[in-house]
Every structure is written in C-alpha cells, then in structure tokens.
Design a protein around this motif. Structure first.
Motif, PDB file in Angstrom:
ATOM      1  N   PHE A 123       0.822  -1.216   0.000  1.00 21.68           N
ATOM      2  CA  PHE A 123       0.000   0.000   0.000  1.00 21.68           C
ATOM      3  C   PHE A 123       0.854   1.263   0.000  1.00 21.68           C
ATOM      4  O   PHE A 123       0.325   2.355  -0.193  1.00 21.68           O
ATOM      5  N   PRO A 254      -3.517  -3.692  10.001  1.00 21.88           N
ATOM      6  CA  PRO A 254      -2.316  -3.864  10.819  1.00 21.88           C
ATOM      7  C   PRO A 254      -1.607  -2.526  10.996  1.00 21.88           C
ATOM      8  O   PRO A 254      -1.613  -1.700  10.083  1.00 21.88           O
ATOM      9  N   GLY A 255      -1.019  -2.297  12.160  1.00 19.88           N
ATOM     10  CA  GLY A 255      -0.397  -0.999  12.436  1.00 19.88           C
ATOM     11  C   GLY A 255       1.021  -1.121  12.959  1.00 19.88           C
ATOM     12  O   GLY A 255       1.312  -1.957  13.823  1.00 19.88           O
ATOM     13  N   GLY A 256       1.918  -0.262  12.436  1.00 16.00           N
ATOM     14  CA  GLY A 256       3.303  -0.197  12.886  1.00 16.00           C
ATOM     15  C   GLY A 256       3.635   1.228  13.279  1.00 16.00           C
ATOM     16  O   GLY A 256       3.545   1.618  14.439  1.00 16.00           O
ATOM     17  N   ASN A 257       3.976   2.035  12.273  1.00 15.49           N
ATOM     18  CA  ASN A 257       4.248   3.445  12.514  1.00 15.49           C
ATOM     19  C   ASN A 257       2.942   4.234  12.631  1.00 15.49           C
ATOM     20  O   ASN A 257       2.943   5.404  12.971  1.00 15.49           O
ATOM     21  N   ASN A 260      -0.938   4.496   8.463  1.00 13.41           N
ATOM     22  CA  ASN A 260      -2.014   3.970   7.624  1.00 13.41           C
ATOM     23  C   ASN A 260      -3.370   4.016   8.316  1.00 13.41           C
ATOM     24  O   ASN A 260      -4.376   4.330   7.688  1.00 13.41           O
ATOM     25  N   ILE A 318       6.139  -4.110  10.467  1.00  8.25           N
ATOM     26  CA  ILE A 318       5.553  -3.396  11.611  1.00  8.25           C
ATOM     27  C   ILE A 318       6.373  -3.633  12.885  1.00  8.25           C
ATOM     28  O   ILE A 318       5.870  -3.499  13.993  1.00  8.25           O
ATOM     29  N   HIS A 365       1.793  -9.386   7.658  1.00  6.01           N
ATOM     30  CA  HIS A 365       1.049  -8.265   8.268  1.00  6.01           C
ATOM     31  C   HIS A 365      -0.447  -8.453   8.078  1.00  6.01           C
ATOM     32  O   HIS A 365      -1.249  -8.162   8.966  1.00  6.01           O
ATOM     33  N   THR A 393      -2.002  -5.417   3.505  1.00  7.68           N
ATOM     34  CA  THR A 393      -1.116  -4.286   3.248  1.00  7.68           C
ATOM     35  C   THR A 393      -0.033  -4.562   2.210  1.00  7.68           C
ATOM     36  O   THR A 393       0.509  -3.632   1.623  1.00  7.68           O
ATOM     37  N   ALA A 394       0.319  -5.836   2.023  1.00  8.11           N
ATOM     38  CA  ALA A 394       1.364  -6.135   1.028  1.00  8.11           C
ATOM     39  C   ALA A 394       1.053  -7.457   0.342  1.00  8.11           C
ATOM     40  O   ALA A 394       0.243  -8.254   0.822  1.00  8.11           O
TER      41      ALA A 394
END
Ligand SMILES: *Cc1c(COP(=O)(O)O)cnc(C)c1O
Length: 445
Positions: A123, A254-257, A260, A318, A365, A393-394
């Motif tokens: 994404f 899904p969340g990392g930074n 999104n 993530i 993810h 997401t990927a």
C-alpha cells in the motif's frame, strides 16, 4: 480544480503552511502536521455529483483517472497541475470476496482489500505517488531539492525508489540491516536508489533520516510527512465506492508506525464531510505482540505513548517501537469506536496460511489483521451479522521466506498448523497413486 485548495495545518494548533514548503512538523510546538482541505469548496458539489464524477473517471484512460488516488484528486492535492503527477497506476486494488473464510469464521461478509496488488507490492505506493508528485512539482517550480530520503522496514523504500526513478529524482533509503525480506531489499537496489543498510532497527534508521533531512535539499518521505496520508486515505473512499457507497461495520488494519490507520480514518472523515457516506465504521488496529506500543497505550486508556524496543517479528514491516503517528492514530481509535488487538507470532502465521487455503496469498502483516479477526470472532466482539473488511497491506510474493519457512515447518517457535508439505516420490506410477489416494481422501469434504 481552481476552487479547491489545501494547506499543511498543525494537528493541534492554528499555524498552517503552504504545501510547497519543506516542513514536516509545526515549528510552533513540534506537533505533527496534516493536510487540511477547503471543505466548504468540496461541499459545494453534491454527493451525487461527486459519485457521478468518480464513476465516470473509472471508465477513462487518462493517466490521472487510471490511478485510484488521482481519480479523487480534488480531495488529495487539488492544486497540482496534472502534468506534474507521477503515477504508476496505483490504487483500484481488488476487494477480494473472502466468502469461504467468512463461512469458516461464521461471519456474514468478509472482504479483503488487496493493497499489495500494486506496482511495488504494498500500500506504500498510494501515499508515495502523492509525495513524489508534490516534490516533482516543487522541483519544476525551482525549489531546490536534490533528493528524497526515507527510513524503511522495506516497503516504503521500494515505493519511494520506484516513483523517484520514474520521475528522474534521486532517492536515498535507510534500511535496518538483515531485517527485511530479499524481495524488499532488491527493489530499491534495482531502481537505482542510494541504499544504506544500517546496523540498527527501524527506529534507529528513523533517527538518522531525520538528521539527514535537516538539510532542506533532502526531502523526507516518511509518513510523518502528511502528504503520504493524503494518498493513503483514498483507500477508504475506494472501499466505499466498491461497496456501492456503503460502509462496512468493521475494518481491521495492521499498524506499525500508525500512518495507515490515521489515513484510513481521515478518508472516512472526508467521505462523511462530503456526504458520500452517512455511517461510521468501527476501526480495529492489529499489532504484533512483539511490537505492541500502541496496544499497550490502548490498554492504559491512551494515557501516553511509551516507546518500546520492538522485538523480532515475522511481520517485519511493523517491527516498530516508537510510532511517529501515535497522536493521529489515537484520535482515529477514539473517533471510530475503535479497538486495538495484539496477535502472537503463532496466531499471525496460522491466520495468514489458513486464509491462503481459501485463495488468498497473505503477507505476515495481513496475517496479523486476520489473526485479530479470529480473536474478535472467538470472543464475539465482532458478531456473526457483521460485514468486515480486512486491509491486506502487502503482496505475499514479497515474503517468500515467511511462506516457505511456514510450509517447511522451519519458522522458529512456530508449529505450522496449516502447512502443506511437498511429497517427494520416485517417478513410479504405483508410488504416485498411493500418495494421491491417501491425500485425496484426507482432503475430501
Ligand atoms: C508499512 C506497512 C505496514 C504498517 O503501516 P503503518 O502506516 O506503518 O502503520 C503494515 N504492513 C505493511 C506490509 C507495510 O509495509
């Protein structure tokens, strides 16, 4: 697009700046910025007019119209000349009807937004087309920018590198050495970026890139730069459009930074403000247990973000301990009746490969998001009558090591419940028939 305009605005203050300025945080109080649009101008067109315009562009072969992002350009970067847009036909990703998985999970409807079906396979293309287009525009105007730089867990660098290569703009990427997949690493190398592998984690790379971009001639491309959010937010508009301008009950991401999820909420904010939709979905952020600072803050009712040292996770994109977009993501959860869920390595690996059995091909993810869905179904937080969208997401093709390792039962600490082993056999018809009859019987439904 003469009537429409947008500026960088302090997320919690009154100061605002032109989009042509090289600026990432408010100089007044250090807050994040967001792009704010003239919503009055956008509201001058009726929802029906907008819907008709977006539908018409879906049938057009004009470069800007063929992009899911730029087909919504009035909501994204309203003032950029079309010839300055750098697009790789991103967006318009499939909304996979996961009916078989929905049935297994006793869920009315489940759809998976395949954001990884995109030029660089994640994404990150959605935001990067906006950022690189704006930089291209600024360079053409004579603003001195020599290169664009980012820190990355793999996918951001791939996207930056591809869009910059297309536009002929030099790019610089900082990667945590040994912590990203081979497919992710080779993308910026192929597209000619200056690639630096640093002996640290993502958070360490982020610190270095912030120092490097103190020099305004090197433009920062991380999602702290709110231009990225403007591209990524179109995912919400696109999902509603694909659902005939209906809104799912729950969306899991899904969340990392945490850029999104901020973008997802901003997209729904815009749709609501323009009257394109009238209902809010619930937003669920899924984190890996090994990199869960947002989950921990949620557990403490968002008193504050306490950065953690992110541990190794299969969901490498993530593996982030100090998420830059925390304030925006907190607001997204508060505004959208949200929840935050954490998922173990075992759960994410099984969820990804269970879903693969129904025709998907999930990255780890996406496994985190699907693992969260399984948990929320198990305790009935998500009820049987809900319509759910999971953000993938990927593309799974970027994470071959993860998938091969799973099926060979070689992932450390994971026992692969959905492994599908290869059968090695002599080219002997008897032996082949034995295997076939055994395995076909095992799979009979
Ligand atoms: C970047 C990325 C994420 C996390 O997005 P954030 O905006 O950092 O929360 C999730 N999955 C994949 C595949 C990514 O590349």
């Amino acid at each position: 697009m003469a009537n429409f305009s947008a500026r960088f605005h302090n997320i919690d203050g009154d100061d605002s700046y032109s989009l042509d300025e090289v600026i990432y945080r408010s100089p007044v109080n250090g807050n994040l910025l967001e792009v704010r649009h003239d919503r009055t101008a956008l509201a001058e067109r009726s929802p029906e007019e907008w819907k008709a315009l977006f539908a018409a562009r879906r049938g057009s072969f004009k470069p800007a119209d063929m992009s899911g992002i730029w087909s919504k350009r009035e909501m994204v970067l309203p003032e950029i000349p079309e010839e300055d847009i750098v697009t790789l036909q991103e967006g318009w990703s499939p909304l996979f009807d996961a009916s078989a998985l929905a049935k297994e999970l006793h869920l009315k409807k489940l759809q998976v937004k395949l954001c990884g079906n995109s030029h660089t396979g994640s994404f990150k293309d959605l935001g990067m087309t906006v950022l690189v287009s704006q930089v291209n525009h600024m360079i053409k105007k004579g603003i001195p920018i020599d290169a664009v730089a980012c820190a990355s867990t793999g996918d951001t660098s791939a996207a930056l590198s591809a869009f910059c290569a297309k536009a002929g703009i030099p790019s610089i990427v900082f990667l945590p050495a040994g912590k990203i997949s081979t497919a992710q690493l080779i993308q910026p190398i192929s597209n000619g970026s200056i690639v630096l592998a640093l002996d640290t984690d993502f958070d360490g790379c982020m610190q270095i890139v912030q120092e490097v971009t103190q020099d305004n001639r090197i433009y920062l491309a991380n999602s702290m730069n709110s231009l990225r959010i403007e591209g990524q937010k179109t995912i919400s508009v696109e999902i509603c459009q694909q659902l005939g301008w209906n809104v799912p009950d729950t969306i899991i991401i899904p969340g990392g930074n945490l850029g999104n999820v901020s973008a997802l909420a901003k997209g729904f904010d815009d749709c609501l403000a323009m009257g394109l939709i009238t209902k809010k979905p619930r937003i669920v952020v899924a984190q890996a247990e090994n990199a869960n600072p947002f989950y921990l803050a949620y557990q403490r009712h968002f008193d504050r973000l306490v950065p953690v040292k992110a541990k190794k996770t299969l969901a490498s994109a993530i593996q982030i301990g100090n998420p830059v977009s925390y304030p925006k993501a907190k607001k997204a959860i508060e505004d959208y009746n949200g929840i935050v869920v954490e998922v173990s390595e075992q759960e994410l690996a099984d969820a990804a490969h269970r879903a693969d059995r129904t025709g998907l091909y999930c990255c780890p993810h996406t496994g985190v998001a699907l693992g969260a869905l399984e948990k929320l179904r198990a305790d009935n937080t998500i009820t049987e009558d809900e319509e759910v969208v999971v953000i993938s997401t990927a593309h799974g093709l970027k994470f071959t090591e993860f998938k091969v390792g799973y099926h060979e039962n070689k992932l450390e600490g994971i026992s692969s419940r959905y492994a599908n082993p290869i059968f090695k056999a002599a080219p002997d018809i008897g032996e082949v028939r034995d295997i076939l009859s055994r395995e076909m019987k095992a799979r009979r439904r």
